[in-house]
Design a protein around this motif. Structure first.
Motif, PDB file in Angstrom:
ATOM      1  N   ALA A  12     -26.744  76.046 -12.953  1.00 12.54           N
ATOM      2  CA  ALA A  12     -25.388  76.361 -13.376  1.00 12.54           C
ATOM      3  C   ALA A  12     -24.897  75.331 -14.385  1.00 12.54           C
ATOM      4  CB  ALA A  12     -24.438  76.394 -12.181  1.00 12.54           C
ATOM      5  N   THR A  13     -23.911  75.736 -15.164  1.00 15.09           N
ATOM      6  CA  THR A  13     -23.211  74.809 -16.058  1.00 15.09           C
ATOM      7  C   THR A  13     -21.871  74.483 -15.431  1.00 15.09           C
ATOM      8  OG1 THR A  13     -24.298  75.685 -18.032  1.00 15.09           O
ATOM      9  CG2 THR A  13     -22.258  74.456 -18.361  1.00 15.09           C
ATOM     10  N   ILE A  14     -21.620  73.204 -15.209  1.00 14.18           N
ATOM     11  CA  ILE A  14     -20.407  72.772 -14.518  1.00 14.18           C
ATOM     12  C   ILE A  14     -19.564  71.918 -15.450  1.00 14.18           C
ATOM     13  CG2 ILE A  14     -21.492  72.914 -12.254  1.00 14.18           C
ATOM     14  CD1 ILE A  14     -21.994  69.936 -12.349  1.00 14.18           C
ATOM     15  N   ASN A  15     -18.306  71.698 -15.072  1.00 14.82           N
ATOM     16  CA  ASN A  15     -17.405  70.936 -15.932  1.00 14.82           C
ATOM     17  C   ASN A  15     -16.312  70.273 -15.103  1.00 14.82           C
ATOM     18  OD1 ASN A  15     -15.342  72.972 -15.474  1.00 14.82           O
ATOM     19  ND2 ASN A  15     -16.423  74.245 -16.963  1.00 14.82           N
ATOM     20  N   THR A  16     -15.381  69.645 -15.783  1.00 18.85           N
ATOM     21  CA  THR A  16     -14.280  68.956 -15.107  1.00 18.85           C
ATOM     22  C   THR A  16     -13.016  69.807 -15.067  1.00 18.85           C
ATOM     23  OG1 THR A  16     -13.670  67.851 -17.184  1.00 18.85           O
ATOM     24  CG2 THR A  16     -15.173  66.672 -15.696  1.00 18.85           C
ATOM     25  N   GLY A  17     -13.179  71.113 -15.242  1.00 19.75           N
ATOM     26  CA  GLY A  17     -12.025  72.012 -15.201  1.00 19.75           C
ATOM     27  C   GLY A  17     -11.098  71.751 -16.364  1.00 19.75           C
ATOM     28  N   ASP A  18      -9.810  71.642 -16.085  1.00 24.40           N
ATOM     29  CA  ASP A  18      -8.821  71.376 -17.131  1.00 24.40           C
ATOM     30  C   ASP A  18      -8.522  69.887 -17.271  1.00 24.40           C
ATOM     31  OD1 ASP A  18      -8.493  74.059 -17.822  1.00 24.40           O
ATOM     32  OD2 ASP A  18      -7.044  74.381 -16.201  1.00 24.40           O
ATOM     33  N   ILE A  19      -9.324  69.056 -16.625  1.00 25.91           N
ATOM     34  CA  ILE A  19      -9.108  67.607 -16.695  1.00 25.91           C
ATOM     35  C   ILE A  19      -9.942  67.026 -17.834  1.00 25.91           C
ATOM     36  CG2 ILE A  19      -9.234  65.416 -15.465  1.00 25.91           C
ATOM     37  CD1 ILE A  19      -7.200  67.418 -14.346  1.00 25.91           C
ATOM     38  N   ARG A  20      -9.276  66.369 -18.762  1.00 23.20           N
ATOM     39  CA  ARG A  20      -9.933  65.762 -19.908  1.00 23.20           C
ATOM     40  C   ARG A  20     -10.613  64.458 -19.507  1.00 23.20           C
ATOM     41  NH1 ARG A  20      -5.783  63.774 -24.093  1.00 23.20           N
ATOM     42  NH2 ARG A  20      -6.090  61.805 -22.982  1.00 23.20           N
ATOM     43  N   VAL A  21     -11.820  64.235 -20.019  1.00 26.90           N
ATOM     44  CA  VAL A  21     -12.546  62.989 -19.775  1.00 26.90           C
ATOM     45  C   VAL A  21     -12.300  62.038 -20.942  1.00 26.90           C
ATOM     46  CG1 VAL A  21     -14.816  61.918 -19.523  1.00 26.90           C
ATOM     47  CG2 VAL A  21     -14.318  64.096 -18.379  1.00 26.90           C
ATOM     48  N   ASP A  22     -11.791  60.844 -20.653  1.00 30.24           N
ATOM     49  CA  ASP A  22     -11.533  59.835 -21.676  1.00 30.24           C
ATOM     50  C   ASP A  22     -12.551  58.710 -21.562  1.00 30.24           C
ATOM     51  OD1 ASP A  22      -9.345  61.268 -22.479  1.00 30.24           O
ATOM     52  OD2 ASP A  22      -7.865  59.931 -21.580  1.00 30.24           O
ATOM     53  N   VAL A  23     -13.162  58.345 -22.694  1.00 28.78           N
ATOM     54  CA  VAL A  23     -14.016  57.157 -22.757  1.00 28.78           C
ATOM     55  C   VAL A  23     -13.362  56.187 -23.732  1.00 28.78           C
ATOM     56  CG1 VAL A  23     -16.180  58.215 -22.060  1.00 28.78           C
ATOM     57  CG2 VAL A  23     -15.506  58.334 -24.448  1.00 28.78           C
ATOM     58  N   GLU A  24     -13.311  54.913 -23.356  1.00 27.95           N
ATOM     59  CA  GLU A  24     -12.497  53.943 -24.086  1.00 27.95           C
ATOM     60  C   GLU A  24     -13.312  52.725 -24.496  1.00 27.95           C
ATOM     61  OE1 GLU A  24      -8.752  53.219 -21.937  1.00 27.95           O
ATOM     62  OE2 GLU A  24      -9.340  54.873 -20.631  1.00 27.95           O
ATOM     63  N   SER A  25     -12.899  52.105 -25.621  1.00 26.81           N
ATOM     64  CA  SER A  25     -13.565  50.899 -26.098  1.00 26.81           C
ATOM     65  C   SER A  25     -12.645  50.178 -27.081  1.00 26.81           C
ATOM     66  CB  SER A  25     -14.890  51.250 -26.782  1.00 26.81           C
ATOM     67  OG  SER A  25     -14.652  52.067 -27.924  1.00 26.81           O
ATOM     68  N   ARG A  26     -13.134  49.053 -27.610  1.00 26.81           N
ATOM     69  CA  ARG A  26     -12.464  48.316 -28.683  1.00 26.81           C
ATOM     70  C   ARG A  26     -13.424  48.280 -29.864  1.00 26.81           C
ATOM     71  NH1 ARG A  26      -8.997  44.521 -26.462  1.00 26.81           N
ATOM     72  NH2 ARG A  26      -8.345  43.972 -28.577  1.00 26.81           N
ATOM     73  N   VAL A  27     -12.934  48.560 -31.074  1.00 24.65           N
ATOM     74  CA  VAL A  27     -13.814  48.677 -32.236  1.00 24.65           C
ATOM     75  C   VAL A  27     -13.309  47.825 -33.397  1.00 24.65           C
ATOM     76  CG1 VAL A  27     -14.483  51.010 -31.560  1.00 24.65           C
ATOM     77  CG2 VAL A  27     -12.608  50.697 -33.186  1.00 24.65           C
ATOM     78  N   ASN A  28     -14.236  47.467 -34.286  1.00 24.43           N
ATOM     79  CA  ASN A  28     -13.857  46.715 -35.478  1.00 24.43           C
ATOM     80  C   ASN A  28     -14.209  47.455 -36.765  1.00 24.43           C
ATOM     81  OD1 ASN A  28     -16.614  46.457 -35.621  1.00 24.43           O
ATOM     82  ND2 ASN A  28     -16.627  44.231 -35.874  1.00 24.43           N
ATOM     83  N   MET A  29     -14.677  48.722 -36.632  1.00 24.96           N
ATOM     84  CA  MET A  29     -14.900  49.523 -37.831  1.00 24.96           C
ATOM     85  C   MET A  29     -14.910  51.007 -37.476  1.00 24.96           C
ATOM     86  SD  MET A  29     -18.904  48.701 -38.642  1.00 24.96           S
ATOM     87  CE  MET A  29     -20.173  48.936 -37.409  1.00 24.96           C
ATOM     88  N   VAL A  30     -14.634  51.806 -38.507  1.00 18.85           N
ATOM     89  CA  VAL A  30     -14.603  53.264 -38.363  1.00 18.85           C
ATOM     90  C   VAL A  30     -15.389  53.853 -39.530  1.00 18.85           C
ATOM     91  CG1 VAL A  30     -13.130  55.302 -38.339  1.00 18.85           C
ATOM     92  CG2 VAL A  30     -12.371  53.200 -37.206  1.00 18.85           C
ATOM     93  N   PRO A  31     -16.414  54.695 -39.225  1.00 18.49           N
ATOM     94  CA  PRO A  31     -16.866  55.131 -37.902  1.00 18.49           C
ATOM     95  C   PRO A  31     -17.453  53.973 -37.106  1.00 18.49           C
ATOM     96  CG  PRO A  31     -18.415  55.855 -39.576  1.00 18.49           C
ATOM     97  CD  PRO A  31     -17.241  55.309 -40.311  1.00 18.49           C
ATOM     98  N   PRO A  32     -17.342  54.028 -35.775  1.00 18.75           N
ATOM     99  CA  PRO A  32     -17.715  52.884 -34.924  1.00 18.75           C
ATOM    100  C   PRO A  32     -19.208  52.847 -34.585  1.00 18.75           C
ATOM    101  CG  PRO A  32     -16.745  54.595 -33.586  1.00 18.75           C
ATOM    102  CD  PRO A  32     -16.688  55.093 -35.007  1.00 18.75           C
ATOM    103  N   ILE A  33     -20.043  52.577 -35.588  1.00 23.42           N
ATOM    104  CA  ILE A  33     -21.489  52.527 -35.390  1.00 23.42           C
ATOM    105  C   ILE A  33     -21.843  51.460 -34.350  1.00 23.42           C
ATOM    106  CG2 ILE A  33     -23.696  52.028 -36.496  1.00 23.42           C
ATOM    107  CD1 ILE A  33     -22.457  54.650 -37.349  1.00 23.42           C
ATOM    108  N   GLY A  34     -22.655  51.831 -33.374  1.00 23.62           N
ATOM    109  CA  GLY A  34     -23.097  50.897 -32.351  1.00 23.62           C
ATOM    110  C   GLY A  34     -22.119  50.690 -31.219  1.00 23.62           C
TER     111      GLY A  34
END
Length: 247
Positions: free
Chosen positions: A173-195
């Motif tokens: 089956a293919t499953i998901n988080t429903g209507d809940i958005r998944v957030d992944v967070e970081s701190r970056v020093n350039m855009v696009p954030p290579i690496g």
């Protein structure tokens, strides 16, 4: 038999990030001849610098820690491709009249994520995004209280917001988080954030339709080699999209 583009990328000497194993060296940031069409056609990414709006494709490594009722728990590495439509920078500091790295907010629309891996518990695992929902990333000023030191160039906050779909071979089956958005967070020093590696800060319930089947305990997402960069003149972030991603 025609060779796949990923096989060619892995064999190209300067594409050391194609397998997700070496995502921080300078050659990955510069790009490579196979993707750019030859020497002199490279797009150089510079830290603490604002760039133009663009359509960009990257290699991606994702790691997910998942538990599924009746099957078990596993930590799975996945590799593949991500595509963003990055928007023009806009001023993200109230009262500021100058658009700089320090003051800018940069939004990007997540167009496609396709990563795949193998688990001894779940068999083949494939993760994709959900194009019918608003997904993207926002890089925004790291606002700290007190006076600003003009000699210090700050890192910025980066939040990527997704509605991932998890296809597990053993579950069928293919499953998901429903209507809940998944957030992944970081701190970056350039855009696009290579690496850059961004991570979740909480767990998410996984559903098969309305039925709870497990938990996404944690996930991280690493941006690898920049494969393609196409500048576009009209990529202005819609206000409603920027509001959704930053909420």
């Amino acid at each position: 038999m025609s060779r796949s583009i990923m096989n060619e990328l892995r064999e190209a000497a300067v594409v050391t990030g194609a397998d997700g194993s070496a995502l921080h060296n300078a050659e990955v940031v510069k790009g490579h001849n196979l993707a750019w069409g030859g020497q002199g056609n490279l797009y150089t990414i510079r830290p603490y610098t604002l760039g133009p709006a663009a359509l960009e494709a990257f290699t991606v490594r994702e790691r997910i820690h998942v538990t599924i009722d009746g099957l078990g728990e596993d930590l799975v590495d996945l590799h593949g491709i991500g595509v963003y439509r990055r928007h023009e920078p806009r001023n993200g500091v109230e009262g500021s009249t100058e658009l700089t790295w320090r003051t800018a907010t940069i939004g990007a629309q997540f167009l496609s994520l396709q990563v795949i891996g193998h688990s001894d518990v779940f068999g083949q695992v494939r993760v994709t995004n959900t194009p019918s929902k608003s997904e993207g990333a926002t890089v925004s000023p790291n606002l700290v209280p007190g006076p600003v030191d003009p000699e210090v160039t700050p890192m910025k906050n980066c939040v990527t917001a997704l509605y991932p779909q998890f296809e597990l071979e053993a579950l069928g089956a293919t499953i998901n988080t429903g209507d809940i958005r998944v957030d992944v967070e970081s701190r970056v020093n350039m855009v696009p954030p290579i690496g850059d590696v961004s991570r979740t800060s909480k767990s998410y319930t996984l559903f098969d339709g309305d039925r709870k089947v497990g938990t996404l305990l944690a996930a991280d997402l690493e941006i690898g080699a920049l494969l393609h960069h196409y500048p576009i003149a009209n990529a202005v972030s819609p206000v409603e999209f920027a509001t959704i991603v930053s909420a």
